[in-house]
Motif scaffolding. Structure first.
Motif, PDB file in Angstrom:
ATOM      1  N   ASN A   6       0.739  -1.079   0.053  1.00  0.00           N
ATOM      2  CA  ASN A   6       0.142   0.150  -0.103  1.00  0.00           C
ATOM      3  C   ASN A   6       0.843   1.213  -0.124  1.00  0.00           C
ATOM      4  OD1 ASN A   6      -2.509  -1.364   0.102  1.00  0.00           O
ATOM      5  ND2 ASN A   6      -1.915  -1.618   2.399  1.00  0.00           N
ATOM      6  N   ALA A   7       0.613   2.421  -0.778  1.00  0.00           N
ATOM      7  CA  ALA A   7       1.211   3.561  -0.652  1.00  0.00           C
ATOM      8  C   ALA A   7       0.276   4.664  -0.717  1.00  0.00           C
ATOM      9  CB  ALA A   7       1.935   3.636  -2.226  1.00  0.00           C
ATOM     10  N   THR A   8       0.925   5.719  -0.066  1.00  0.00           N
ATOM     11  CA  THR A   8       0.283   7.095  -0.118  1.00  0.00           C
ATOM     12  C   THR A   8       1.206   7.977  -0.962  1.00  0.00           C
ATOM     13  OG1 THR A   8      -0.395   6.743   2.235  1.00  0.00           O
ATOM     14  CG2 THR A   8      -0.518   8.999   1.388  1.00  0.00           C
ATOM     15  N   LEU A   9       0.201   8.742  -1.883  1.00  0.00           N
ATOM     16  CA  LEU A   9       0.795   9.749  -2.837  1.00  0.00           C
ATOM     17  C   LEU A   9       0.252  11.088  -2.199  1.00  0.00           C
ATOM     18  CD1 LEU A   9       2.366  10.218  -5.362  1.00  0.00           C
ATOM     19  CD2 LEU A   9       0.216   9.520  -6.634  1.00  0.00           C
ATOM     20  N   SER A  10       1.229  11.934  -1.860  1.00  0.00           N
ATOM     21  CA  SER A  10       0.801  13.150  -1.176  1.00  0.00           C
ATOM     22  C   SER A  10       1.277  14.156  -2.295  1.00  0.00           C
ATOM     23  CB  SER A  10       1.368  13.258   0.106  1.00  0.00           C
ATOM     24  OG  SER A  10       1.292  14.599   0.713  1.00  0.00           O
ATOM     25  N   PHE A  11       0.199  15.080  -2.421  1.00  0.00           N
ATOM     26  CA  PHE A  11       0.518  16.158  -3.475  1.00  0.00           C
ATOM     27  C   PHE A  11      -0.369  17.494  -3.391  1.00  0.00           C
ATOM     28  CE2 PHE A  11      -2.264  13.386  -5.548  1.00  0.00           C
ATOM     29  CZ  PHE A  11      -3.234  13.986  -6.180  1.00  0.00           C
ATOM     30  N   LEU A  12       0.243  18.753  -3.982  1.00  0.00           N
ATOM     31  CA  LEU A  12      -0.743  19.749  -4.094  1.00  0.00           C
ATOM     32  C   LEU A  12      -1.413  19.742  -5.578  1.00  0.00           C
ATOM     33  CD1 LEU A  12       1.929  22.479  -3.050  1.00  0.00           C
ATOM     34  CD2 LEU A  12       0.073  21.359  -1.768  1.00  0.00           C
ATOM     35  N   LYS A  13      -2.558  20.269  -5.501  1.00  0.00           N
ATOM     36  CA  LYS A  13      -3.503  20.423  -6.718  1.00  0.00           C
ATOM     37  C   LYS A  13      -2.447  20.658  -7.994  1.00  0.00           C
ATOM     38  CE  LYS A  13      -8.101  20.881  -5.041  1.00  0.00           C
ATOM     39  NZ  LYS A  13      -9.288  21.712  -4.993  1.00  0.00           N
ATOM     40  N   GLU A  14      -1.560  21.738  -7.757  1.00  0.00           N
ATOM     41  CA  GLU A  14      -0.604  21.945  -9.023  1.00  0.00           C
ATOM     42  C   GLU A  14       0.190  20.706  -9.459  1.00  0.00           C
ATOM     43  OE1 GLU A  14       2.859  24.154  -6.959  1.00  0.00           O
ATOM     44  OE2 GLU A  14       0.666  24.790  -6.236  1.00  0.00           O
ATOM     45  N   ASP A  15       0.248  19.840  -8.914  1.00  0.00           N
ATOM     46  CA  ASP A  15       0.792  18.632  -9.252  1.00  0.00           C
ATOM     47  C   ASP A  15       0.024  17.465  -9.586  1.00  0.00           C
ATOM     48  OD1 ASP A  15       3.612  19.804  -9.317  1.00  0.00           O
ATOM     49  OD2 ASP A  15       3.398  19.556  -6.981  1.00  0.00           O
ATOM     50  N   GLN A  16      -1.227  17.641  -9.943  1.00  0.00           N
ATOM     51  CA  GLN A  16      -2.063  16.545  -9.756  1.00  0.00           C
ATOM     52  C   GLN A  16      -1.958  15.701 -11.202  1.00  0.00           C
ATOM     53  OE1 GLN A  16      -6.000  17.503  -9.261  1.00  0.00           O
ATOM     54  NE2 GLN A  16      -6.938  15.409  -9.552  1.00  0.00           N
ATOM     55  N   GLU A  17      -1.598  16.262 -12.323  1.00  0.00           N
ATOM     56  CA  GLU A  17      -1.218  15.421 -13.477  1.00  0.00           C
ATOM     57  C   GLU A  17       0.193  14.583 -13.318  1.00  0.00           C
ATOM     58  OE1 GLU A  17       0.248  15.739 -18.160  1.00  0.00           O
ATOM     59  OE2 GLU A  17      -0.558  17.788 -16.806  1.00  0.00           O
ATOM     60  N   THR A  18       0.907  15.108 -12.485  1.00  0.00           N
ATOM     61  CA  THR A  18       2.140  14.295 -11.940  1.00  0.00           C
ATOM     62  C   THR A  18       1.600  13.072 -11.444  1.00  0.00           C
ATOM     63  OG1 THR A  18       3.823  15.990 -12.383  1.00  0.00           O
ATOM     64  CG2 THR A  18       4.288  14.170 -10.900  1.00  0.00           C
ATOM     65  N   ALA A  19       0.922  13.375 -10.220  1.00  0.00           N
ATOM     66  CA  ALA A  19       0.463  12.385  -9.358  1.00  0.00           C
ATOM     67  C   ALA A  19      -0.546  11.403  -9.992  1.00  0.00           C
ATOM     68  CB  ALA A  19      -0.542  12.916  -8.237  1.00  0.00           C
TER      69      ALA A  19
END
Length: 105
Positions: A6-19
Motif C-alpha cells: 500500500n502506498a500514499t501519494l501526497s501532492f498539491l493540486k498543481e501537481d495533480q497530473e504528475t500524481a
C-alpha cells in the motif's frame, strides 16, 4: 503469500497530473494507492480515514515543489511515516526542489 503493498501519494493540486501518472504506474505494479491532495486555499486536517490509509502504507511518495513545505500537514504526514522503520519514503520533485528535513535521511 506476499503482503500487499500500500502506498500514499501526497501532492498539491498543481501537481495533480504528475500524481495521476505515478498512480497509473503504481496501479500497473499492483500497488494500492491512496491519494492525498492538499488544497493550499483550504484549512485541512488529517482525517481519520486518511490516517488509516497512511497507517496501512509502507510506501509514502510526496511530490515536492517549492511550496510543498509551506503546507503544515506535510510535516505531520512525514513524521507519521517516520514513526515506523519499515516504511519507505520516496520523494519526487516536479521543479528541481530538493527534499529537506527528515526526508533527506
Amino acid at each position: 503469500m506476499n503482503k500487499p503493498i500500500n502506498a500514499t501519494l501526497s501532492f498539491l493540486k498543481e501537481d495533480q497530473e504528475t500524481a495521476e501518472n505515478i498512480h497509473k504506474i503504481l496501479k500497473a505494479l499492483s500497488i494500492k494507492t491512496t491519494l492525498s491532495i492538499l488544497d493550499t486555499s483550504e484549512e485541512q486536517t488529517l482525517s481519520s480515514v486518511f490516517l488509516s490509509a497512511l497507517a496501512a502504507s509502507i510506501l509514502y511518495i510526496p511530490i515536492i515543489n517549492q511550496t510543498f513545505y509551506d503546507q503544515p500537514l506535510k510535516s505531520q504526514e512525514i513524521g507519521f511515516m517516520f514513526s515506523s522503520p519499515e516504511r519507505l519514503l520516496l520523494p519526487v520533485s516536479t521543479d528541481g526542489s530538493e527534499p529537506n528535513g527528515l526526508i533527506t535521511n
